[in-house]
Design an enzyme around this catalytic site. Sequence first.
Site, mmCIF file in Angstrom:
data_model
loop_
_atom_site.group_PDB
_atom_site.id
_atom_site.type_symbol
_atom_site.label_atom_id
_atom_site.label_comp_id
_atom_site.label_asym_id
_atom_site.label_seq_id
_atom_site.Cartn_x
_atom_site.Cartn_y
_atom_site.Cartn_z
ATOM 1 N N ASP A 119 31.136 -34.828 53.142
ATOM 2 C CA ASP A 119 32.435 -34.154 53.213
ATOM 3 C C ASP A 119 33.200 -34.382 51.908
ATOM 4 O O ASP A 119 32.950 -35.369 51.206
ATOM 5 C CB ASP A 119 33.274 -34.729 54.367
ATOM 6 C CG ASP A 119 32.605 -34.516 55.715
ATOM 7 O OD1 ASP A 119 31.786 -33.592 55.820
ATOM 8 O OD2 ASP A 119 32.914 -35.293 56.633
HETATM 9 N N1 URA Z 1 29.384 -38.008 58.636
HETATM 10 C C1 URA Z 1 30.619 -37.484 58.428
HETATM 11 O O1 URA Z 1 31.422 -37.381 59.339
HETATM 12 N N2 URA Z 1 30.912 -37.075 57.163
HETATM 13 C C2 URA Z 1 30.079 -37.187 56.124
HETATM 14 O O2 URA Z 1 30.418 -36.811 55.002
HETATM 15 C C3 URA Z 1 28.806 -37.744 56.358
HETATM 16 C C4 URA Z 1 28.482 -38.151 57.629
#
Ligand code: URA
Length: 250
Positions: A119
Amino acid sequence: MRARLAKVLIMKKLTLGKILQSQGFGTKKSCHYMVLDGLVEVDGGLVDDVHAEFDPMEQGGLKFKVDGAAWIYHEYVYVALNKPAGVECSRRPKHHRGVLSLLPDQFTERDVQPVGRLDHDTTGLLLLSDDGNFIHAQSHPKRHVPKTYVATTQDPVTPELVAQLSAGVKLTDEPDPLAAQARQLSSHEIEITLDMGKYHQVKRMLTAAGHHCMALRRSAIGGLTVEALGLEEGGWTYLTPEQLGLLVAA
Ligand code: URA
């Protein structure tokens, strides 16, 4: 793998223009002119002969300089980046700068891509490569290479939270509860290891367990850790064959 090895063994000598082009320095024509204009050195000496040929795999990768900057020939690029927050992994970033902007422009030119995604606000270990087979193999759901995250929670981490995540929590769009290895690291930090990577999985699992994730960092993929790589946030490095060998299921 065997085909790749054969390709390496029969690697022909190439002109510097072709070598530069393969490494993402531009079009055939622009690379030709870089050589002709005296911008390229090989093994410490200027080479402006556009017909001179070199073995790109010489001594594990031809060492050359372009405009004073040192490079080593890589047939494929395998990179680890310690991703900072506020950076998007998508190829066409919309709201934040793109992850490729943290790497040399030549990598974009040779189509280096993130292996999976983090993310925009998640930090930590991200692999990038231009080897389609590697990207496919690493991203394959059956591969089960464990990915380890450190989540900072709004409320204190409790033994119940650890137990809930270990037993499995139900996410709305998943038929079965999803479980993870979990252990408390500090009052507000929990380490969570997943062997798959569903969309926003860590944050959604924490939410399903009644907690809010304030910050998330990926600390390891398989046995490869950001700590061992010694990467500052925003820093990157080429991965050695030994380090690539750590990207396996436990
Ligand atoms: N899980 C999440 O919620 N976000 C990420 O970026 C990676 C794994």
